[in-house]
Design a protein around this motif. Structure first.
Motif, PDB file in Angstrom:
ATOM      1  N   GLU A   1       0.860  -1.181   0.000  1.00  0.00           N
ATOM      2  CA  GLU A   1       0.000   0.000   0.000  1.00  0.00           C
ATOM      3  C   GLU A   1       0.893   1.226   0.000  1.00  0.00           C
ATOM      4  N   GLU A   2       0.856   1.975  -1.082  1.00  0.00           N
ATOM      5  CA  GLU A   2       1.598   3.224  -1.196  1.00  0.00           C
ATOM      6  C   GLU A   2       0.677   4.284  -1.765  1.00  0.00           C
TER       7      GLU A   2
ATOM      8  N   ARG B   1       3.838   1.968  -9.584  1.00  0.00           N
ATOM      9  CA  ARG B   1       2.577   2.675  -9.630  1.00  0.00           C
ATOM     10  C   ARG B   1       1.783   2.376  -8.362  1.00  0.00           C
ATOM     11  N   CYS B   2       0.933   3.305  -7.984  1.00  0.00           N
ATOM     12  CA  CYS B   2       0.075   3.115  -6.825  1.00  0.00           C
ATOM     13  C   CYS B   2      -1.301   2.656  -7.288  1.00  0.00           C
TER      14      CYS B   2
ATOM     15  N   ARG C   1      -7.546 -14.210 -10.983  1.00  0.00           N
ATOM     16  CA  ARG C   1      -6.781 -14.717 -12.130  1.00  0.00           C
ATOM     17  C   ARG C   1      -5.951 -15.949 -11.774  1.00  0.00           C
ATOM     18  N   THR C   2      -5.909 -16.326 -10.493  1.00  0.00           N
ATOM     19  CA  THR C   2      -5.075 -17.442 -10.047  1.00  0.00           C
ATOM     20  C   THR C   2      -5.927 -18.449  -9.292  1.00  0.00           C
ATOM     21  N   ARG C   3      -5.346 -19.613  -9.038  1.00  0.00           N
ATOM     22  CA  ARG C   3      -6.067 -20.671  -8.344  1.00  0.00           C
ATOM     23  C   ARG C   3      -5.351 -21.167  -7.089  1.00  0.00           C
ATOM     24  N   ARG C   4      -4.054 -20.993  -7.025  1.00  0.00           N
ATOM     25  CA  ARG C   4      -3.292 -21.514  -5.900  1.00  0.00           C
ATOM     26  C   ARG C   4      -2.510 -20.436  -5.166  1.00  0.00           C
ATOM     27  N   LEU C   5      -2.134 -19.387  -5.870  1.00  0.00           N
ATOM     28  CA  LEU C   5      -1.275 -18.336  -5.334  1.00  0.00           C
ATOM     29  C   LEU C   5      -1.920 -17.645  -4.132  1.00  0.00           C
ATOM     30  N   ARG C   6      -1.175 -17.500  -3.043  1.00  0.00           N
ATOM     31  CA  ARG C   6      -1.642 -16.706  -1.921  1.00  0.00           C
ATOM     32  C   ARG C   6      -1.366 -15.225  -2.210  1.00  0.00           C
ATOM     33  N   VAL C   7      -2.177 -14.352  -1.634  1.00  0.00           N
ATOM     34  CA  VAL C   7      -1.974 -12.917  -1.781  1.00  0.00           C
ATOM     35  C   VAL C   7      -1.883 -12.303  -0.391  1.00  0.00           C
ATOM     36  N   GLY C   8      -0.774 -11.597  -0.152  1.00  0.00           N
ATOM     37  CA  GLY C   8      -0.581 -10.914   1.119  1.00  0.00           C
ATOM     38  C   GLY C   8      -0.397  -9.428   0.897  1.00  0.00           C
ATOM     39  N   PHE C   9      -0.497  -8.692   1.972  1.00  0.00           N
ATOM     40  CA  PHE C   9      -0.313  -7.238   1.922  1.00  0.00           C
ATOM     41  C   PHE C   9       0.946  -6.882   2.708  1.00  0.00           C
ATOM     42  N   SER C  10       1.815  -6.097   2.064  1.00  0.00           N
ATOM     43  CA  SER C  10       3.081  -5.768   2.723  1.00  0.00           C
ATOM     44  C   SER C  10       3.380  -4.268   2.636  1.00  0.00           C
ATOM     45  N   VAL C  11       2.631  -3.492   3.321  1.00  0.00           N
ATOM     46  CA  VAL C  11       1.569  -3.822   4.261  1.00  0.00           C
ATOM     47  C   VAL C  11       0.420  -2.848   4.076  1.00  0.00           C
TER      48      VAL C  11
ATOM     49  N   ASP D   1      -3.226 -13.333   3.161  1.00  0.00           N
ATOM     50  CA  ASP D   1      -2.361 -13.055   4.313  1.00  0.00           C
ATOM     51  C   ASP D   1      -2.511 -11.582   4.663  1.00  0.00           C
ATOM     52  N   PHE D   2      -2.806 -11.300   5.926  1.00  0.00           N
ATOM     53  CA  PHE D   2      -3.155  -9.956   6.386  1.00  0.00           C
ATOM     54  C   PHE D   2      -1.908  -9.278   6.955  1.00  0.00           C
ATOM     55  N   GLY D   3      -1.199  -8.540   6.107  1.00  0.00           N
ATOM     56  CA  GLY D   3      -0.020  -7.797   6.539  1.00  0.00           C
ATOM     57  C   GLY D   3      -0.391  -6.360   6.841  1.00  0.00           C
ATOM     58  N   ILE D   4       0.054  -5.845   7.994  1.00  0.00           N
ATOM     59  CA  ILE D   4      -0.363  -4.514   8.447  1.00  0.00           C
ATOM     60  C   ILE D   4       0.793  -3.802   9.128  1.00  0.00           C
ATOM     61  N   SER D   5       0.673  -2.470   9.218  1.00  0.00           N
ATOM     62  CA  SER D   5       1.578  -1.678  10.039  1.00  0.00           C
ATOM     63  C   SER D   5       0.840  -0.441  10.513  1.00  0.00           C
TER      64      SER D   5
END
Length: 335
Positions: free
Chosen positions: A20-21, A34-35, A48-58, A85-89
């Protein structure tokens, strides 16, 4: 980005991490990242995917309404069959706080209070909002909630995350001296280094010589941009000397042939117990796409088996090496 997500899933990467920027990149800036709305982008990648995990950094928690964020992350988790995956700061960037109307002296309280409310919202019981008892829907598929990862540059937050049972994210822009300091605080407080994504810039080429020739223009552009941002003024991140191109290339990047990069990854495992290497392979958008795609291919097909073989020789058991990719980074994990 969406095509790249499909490609890295096909290459065997396991996760993609989205930043997140704000206020970076425009039609007049040809190079650099790009933001995009990270949640909207995550939804597109997951579709668009079936197995890939998606995380936030952050995700910068102080900038989000906790109830709305709880709803959106849970919705992503349900739609993706539990791949979030819930990435936060805290979100302490002064420019961001000013633009969003958040007083700087409230950031710490907002971070703790918002996280506590999100976790309650994901629970089975109704929660009190004013005078109403409400059930926040949907509930995430992963129970009790998606894995939580804390982004931090301070020993205090690293230790707090460990005590709370959360992993931390070691940002790739952080110097190794500061990474070691954070890891010490995290582990001493009970954190498991094997669960913490460990960020490093990574570039793989056929040889060490070709790697330097191909990557050097990107190093010069990226370090110039980072120096212009005054990144070294942020305590606990990097020193000004770290952003000199030669120092950056030597100390901040895993770079070279598949054999050289595999040795560097295994050295991190041996020294710090790293089991999840978050490889920032797009160099914040400055690496030309053909070089990025080549590096990812070599990372997946040649460096990964070498890392797995090295881990197997150390443990005596079969080792697998999950990989991940994002809009600005690629991750390789080695359990």
């Amino acid at each position: 980005m969406l095509e790249l997500a499909e490609k890295v899933e096909a290459l065997g990467f396991d996760a993609i991490w989205i930043n997140e920027e704000h206020f970076q990149g425009s039609i007049i800036e040809v190079e650099g990242r790009r933001c995009h709305s990270p949640i909207a982008l995550a939804a597109a990648v997951l579709a668009r995917t079936r197995r890939l995990r998606v995380g936030f950094s952050v995700l910068l928690l102080a900038l989000h309404h906790p109830i709305r964020l709880a709803e959106e992350i849970a919705t992503l988790d349900v739609l993706s069959n539990g791949r979030v995956d819930f990435g936060i700061s805290r979100g302490g960037n002064g420019r961001y706080l000013d633009a969003y109307g958040i007083p700087a002296d409230r950031v710490n309280d907002l971070f703790r209070d918002n996280l506590a409310l999100i976790l309650k919202a994901w629970g089975e019981e109704k929660i009190m909002i004013g005078e109403s008892a409400l059930s926040v829907e949907p509930k995430p598929l992963q129970r009790p909630h998606p894995p939580i990862f804390m982004g931090t540059y301070t020993d205090e937050t690293a230790a707090w995350a460990a005590r709370e049972g959360h992993a931390i994210i070691f940002h790739g822009i952080t110097s190794m001296a500061n990474q070691r300091r954070l890891m010490k605080a995290y582990v001493e407080a009970g954190g498991d280094p094997a669960c913490a994504p460990f960020g490093r810039f990574v570039y793989v080429s056929e040889t060490d010589e070709s790697a330097r020739k191909e990557l050097w223009p990107t190093i010069e552009k990226l370090t110039a941009r980072l120096r212009g941002f005054g990144l070294f003024n942020r305590k606990g991140v990097v020193a000004e000397a770290d952003l000199e191109p030669e120092n950056f290339y030597r100390d901040m990047v895993i770079v070279g042939s598949p054999q050289t990069c595999a040795r560097a990854m295994l050295a991190l495992h041996d020294e710090l117990g790293i089991a999840y290497l978050n490889a920032l392979s797009a160099f914040f958008g400055f690496l030309p796409l053909p070089l990025l795609e080549k590096s990812l291919e070599l990372l997946a097909r040649e460096a990964r088996p070498l890392v797995e073989a090295g881990l197997q020789s150390r443990s005596g058991a079969k080792a697998t090496t999950p990989f991940a990719s994002s809009a600005t980074s690629v991750s390789i994990g080695a359990p």
